[in-house]
Design an enzyme around this catalytic site. Structure first.
Site, PDB file in Angstrom:
ATOM      1  N   ASP A   1       2.490   5.615  -0.086  1.00 51.96           N
ATOM      2  CA  ASP A   1       3.277   5.796  -1.308  1.00 51.96           C
ATOM      3  C   ASP A   1       2.945   7.129  -1.978  1.00 51.96           C
ATOM      4  O   ASP A   1       1.932   7.755  -1.671  1.00 51.96           O
ATOM      5  CB  ASP A   1       2.994   4.653  -2.283  1.00 51.96           C
ATOM      6  CG  ASP A   1       3.817   3.418  -1.922  1.00 51.96           C
ATOM      7  OD1 ASP A   1       4.647   3.521  -1.014  1.00 51.96           O
ATOM      8  OD2 ASP A   1       3.610   2.371  -2.554  1.00 51.96           O
TER       9      ASP A   1
ATOM     10  N   LYS B   1       8.397   8.677  -3.531  1.00 53.82           N
ATOM     11  CA  LYS B   1       8.875   9.969  -4.039  1.00 53.82           C
ATOM     12  C   LYS B   1       7.724  10.948  -4.203  1.00 53.82           C
ATOM     13  O   LYS B   1       6.739  10.632  -4.838  1.00 53.82           O
ATOM     14  CB  LYS B   1       9.471   9.771  -5.432  1.00 53.82           C
ATOM     15  CG  LYS B   1      10.900   9.365  -5.445  1.00 53.82           C
ATOM     16  CD  LYS B   1      11.406   9.400  -6.862  1.00 53.82           C
ATOM     17  CE  LYS B   1      11.979   8.039  -7.245  1.00 53.82           C
ATOM     18  NZ  LYS B   1      12.150   7.832  -8.642  1.00 53.82           N
TER      19      LYS B   1
ATOM     20  N   MET C   1       3.604   1.977 -15.642  1.00 50.12           N
ATOM     21  CA  MET C   1       4.928   2.636 -15.661  1.00 50.12           C
ATOM     22  C   MET C   1       5.425   2.746 -17.104  1.00 50.12           C
ATOM     23  O   MET C   1       6.605   2.500 -17.385  1.00 50.12           O
ATOM     24  CB  MET C   1       5.913   1.858 -14.784  1.00 50.12           C
ATOM     25  CG  MET C   1       5.515   1.904 -13.320  1.00 50.12           C
ATOM     26  SD  MET C   1       6.384   0.733 -12.280  1.00 50.12           S
ATOM     27  CE  MET C   1       5.350  -0.704 -12.406  1.00 50.12           C
TER      28      MET C   1
END
Ligand code: SAM
Length: 258
Positions: free
Chosen positions: A40, A62, A176
């Protein structure tokens, strides 16, 4: 040497918050023995460098503006590689069981007859607490810890059950949360949490570049926005968080001040 099994297997491994010396020994051995590594975006280069040179490396998250791979694609890829007899290491930042989709991946692989092992890791909240000198629980002040994330729509948290997060003896670790901090703080205050409750945001927890932004529930969102963080950020709220030091333990500045 990369390991190969007739049947293949998948290890869902926590890489910890960044530095290689915050991995577990089991995680280190898994990475060193990987035949294929699916990693990741939050896995550090230092950790990736521990994999065998011959190992197949596939980035799934990403990084540098590239798009993330779909979960379904990742599942199929792990399955295909395991069926080729490889030891597949699915490497995730922190602990794979904390917002790491480990439940979905494990269920998919086991449903297809692939042996799975989960290797835990140090989660961001634990790394932040250790580095900046506050506990997650504290006798008389913090009796429970909640790992949470906030789903925000039109500037408001839309999740149910936030009354429990407003309990004054809870340390709330928000993942997050960089963009959700203001909505989360507003919801907690609306649920009755004291606006003067200590709150911090920690960027790049565990690493040398870590920084802490300190405040309380009412002013942390503005302080965090002003800090313009680019790395991952975990927000921690609660009385125990008030024990945080301004400077990371073990950093050069901490040693100079000692
Ligand atoms: C998809 S979640 C993965 C959490 C991870 N499994 C863990 O246990 O730390 C990603 C979020 O974790 C937090 N995070 C992960 N690594 C971090 C770090 N080194 N410093 C601060 N926050 C981090 C941030 O809130 C980030 O947005």
């Amino acid at each position: 040497m990369p390991l190969e099994h007739a049947q293949g297997q998948v290890l869902l491994v926590g890489a910890g918050p960044g530095p290689a010396d915050l991995m577990t020994v089991r995680a280190l051995r898994a990475v060193e023995g990987a035949g294929a590594l699916l990693y990741d975006a939050l896995v550090s280069d230092e950790v990736l460098a521990l994999a065998p040179r011959a190992c197949l490396r596939i980035q799934t998250g990403k990084r540098s503006g590239r798009a993330s791979m779909k979960q379904e694609t990742i599942n199929r890829l792990m399955l295909r590689l395991a069926r080729r007899g490889l030891t597949v290491v699915r490497l995730k930042g922190g602990d794979p069981s904390v917002f790491g989709r480990v439940g979905e991946e494990r269920a998919f692989l086991e449903a297809h007859g692939v042996p799975v092992e989960v290797v835990p890791g140090v989660t961001a909240a634990s790394a932040a607490a250790a580095q900046f000198g506050f506990p997650l629980t504290h006798r008389g002040a913090a009796r429970r810890v909640t790992f949470a994330t906030a789903r925000v729509e039109n500037g408001a948290v839309v999740d149910e059950g936030w009354a429990a997060n407003a309990d004054p003896t809870t340390t709330l670790a928000l993942y997050m949360a960089r963009d959700a901090c203001a909505a989360a703080a507003a919801r907690l205050i609306a649920e009755g949490r004291d606006p003067t409750t200590p709150a911090v945001a920690v960027e790049n927890a565990g690493s040398r570049s870590a920084r802490i932004i300190k405040g309380d529930l009412s002013d942390l969102p503005a302080r965090l926005a002003a800090a313009a963080c680019e790395g991952p950020v975990v927000v921690l709220i609660g009385e125990a968080v008030g024990l945080a030091h301004a400077v990371a333990a073990g950093s050069g500045e901490a040693r100079r001040r000692a």
